[in-house]
Scaffold this motif. Structure first.
Motif, PDB file in Angstrom:
ATOM      1  N   ALA A 179      13.802   6.886   7.312  1.00  0.00           N
ATOM      2  CA  ALA A 179      13.604   5.509   6.633  1.00  0.00           C
ATOM      3  C   ALA A 179      13.126   4.489   7.809  1.00  0.00           C
ATOM      4  O   ALA A 179      12.176   3.681   7.375  1.00  0.00           O
ATOM      5  N   ARG A 180      13.932   4.561   8.967  1.00  0.00           N
ATOM      6  CA  ARG A 180      13.382   3.631   9.781  1.00  0.00           C
ATOM      7  C   ARG A 180      11.987   3.688  10.093  1.00  0.00           C
ATOM      8  O   ARG A 180      11.190   2.764  10.162  1.00  0.00           O
ATOM      9  N   ASN A 181      11.542   4.855  10.261  1.00  0.00           N
ATOM     10  CA  ASN A 181      10.094   5.045  10.783  1.00  0.00           C
ATOM     11  C   ASN A 181       9.073   4.768   9.622  1.00  0.00           C
ATOM     12  O   ASN A 181       8.044   4.073   9.744  1.00  0.00           O
ATOM     13  N   ALA A 182       9.388   5.181   8.377  1.00  0.00           N
ATOM     14  CA  ALA A 182       8.671   4.546   7.316  1.00  0.00           C
ATOM     15  C   ALA A 182       8.687   3.132   6.944  1.00  0.00           C
ATOM     16  O   ALA A 182       7.511   2.682   6.403  1.00  0.00           O
ATOM     17  N   PHE A 183       9.745   2.429   7.194  1.00  0.00           N
ATOM     18  CA  PHE A 183       9.881   1.052   7.236  1.00  0.00           C
ATOM     19  C   PHE A 183       8.965   0.550   8.311  1.00  0.00           C
ATOM     20  O   PHE A 183       8.063  -0.505   7.954  1.00  0.00           O
ATOM     21  N   ILE A 184       8.871   0.941   9.417  1.00  0.00           N
ATOM     22  CA  ILE A 184       7.806   0.451  10.643  1.00  0.00           C
ATOM     23  C   ILE A 184       6.809   0.607  10.168  1.00  0.00           C
ATOM     24  O   ILE A 184       5.827  -0.427  10.268  1.00  0.00           O
ATOM     25  N   GLU A 185       6.166   1.919   9.632  1.00  0.00           N
ATOM     26  CA  GLU A 185       4.666   1.949   8.968  1.00  0.00           C
ATOM     27  C   GLU A 185       4.290   1.006   7.952  1.00  0.00           C
ATOM     28  O   GLU A 185       3.298   0.597   7.877  1.00  0.00           O
ATOM     29  N   ALA A 186       5.566   0.639   7.098  1.00  0.00           N
ATOM     30  CA  ALA A 186       5.026  -0.015   6.060  1.00  0.00           C
ATOM     31  C   ALA A 186       4.883  -1.637   6.625  1.00  0.00           C
ATOM     32  O   ALA A 186       3.949  -2.320   6.092  1.00  0.00           O
ATOM     33  N   ALA A 187       5.686  -1.942   7.739  1.00  0.00           N
ATOM     34  CA  ALA A 187       5.582  -3.348   8.089  1.00  0.00           C
ATOM     35  C   ALA A 187       4.222  -3.324   8.868  1.00  0.00           C
ATOM     36  O   ALA A 187       3.566  -4.476   9.000  1.00  0.00           O
ATOM     37  N   GLY A 224       0.719  -1.246   0.225  1.00  0.00           N
ATOM     38  CA  GLY A 224       0.122  -0.018  -0.047  1.00  0.00           C
ATOM     39  C   GLY A 224       0.972   1.251   0.218  1.00  0.00           C
ATOM     40  O   GLY A 224       1.884   1.194  -0.395  1.00  0.00           O
ATOM     41  N   PRO A 225       0.272   2.481   0.211  1.00  0.00           N
ATOM     42  CA  PRO A 225       0.871   3.630   0.353  1.00  0.00           C
ATOM     43  C   PRO A 225       2.330   3.666   1.340  1.00  0.00           C
ATOM     44  O   PRO A 225       3.223   4.329   1.109  1.00  0.00           O
ATOM     45  N   ARG A 226       2.061   3.017   2.363  1.00  0.00           N
ATOM     46  CA  ARG A 226       3.195   3.073   3.400  1.00  0.00           C
ATOM     47  C   ARG A 226       4.383   2.343   2.583  1.00  0.00           C
ATOM     48  O   ARG A 226       5.589   2.806   3.118  1.00  0.00           O
ATOM     49  N   HIS A 227       4.212   1.043   1.994  1.00  0.00           N
ATOM     50  CA  HIS A 227       4.978   0.595   1.202  1.00  0.00           C
ATOM     51  C   HIS A 227       6.148   1.568   0.502  1.00  0.00           C
ATOM     52  O   HIS A 227       7.156   1.362   0.349  1.00  0.00           O
ATOM     53  N   ARG A 228       5.140   2.278  -0.578  1.00  0.00           N
ATOM     54  CA  ARG A 228       5.871   3.051  -1.448  1.00  0.00           C
ATOM     55  C   ARG A 228       6.536   4.019  -0.787  1.00  0.00           C
ATOM     56  O   ARG A 228       7.602   4.631  -1.193  1.00  0.00           O
TER      57      ARG A 228
END
Length: 87
Positions: free
Chosen positions: A67-75, A44-48
């Motif tokens: 990047a870490r925060n975005a990766f956590i949100e994607a996970a 979804g959008p968090r992955h992108r």
């Protein structure tokens, strides 16, 4: 061509994929590889956003914290966040 630097996260992010136990993701290079090659079907959008953030860290335009925060949100979005990987 120079290999891209391995920008380390301050603390690893634990995720759980189907192939076994939890994985400790400790750098933007590792996160990018997982996001692009081993991520579950839900992208979804968090992955992108996470892919974008990790690539921008490699180019020197974002911080590893971003990047870490975005990766956590994607996970979290994909339902694969394991343990206590707090922001």
């Amino acid at each position: 061509m120079e290999s891209e630097p391995d920008k380390r996260f301050q603390e690893p992010v634990m995720i759980s994929l189907d192939q076994g136990g939890p994985i400790a993701v400790g750098s933007t290079r590792q996160a990018t590889d997982l996001l692009l090659t081993q991520w579950p079907a839900l992208r979804g959008p968090r992955h992108r956003d996470a892919v974008d953030a990790c690539l921008k860290v490699q180019d020197g335009h974002r911080s590893t914290v971003d990047a870490r925060n975005a990766f956590i949100e994607a996970a979290e979005e994909a339902g694969i966040l394991a343990g206590e990987s707090a922001h």
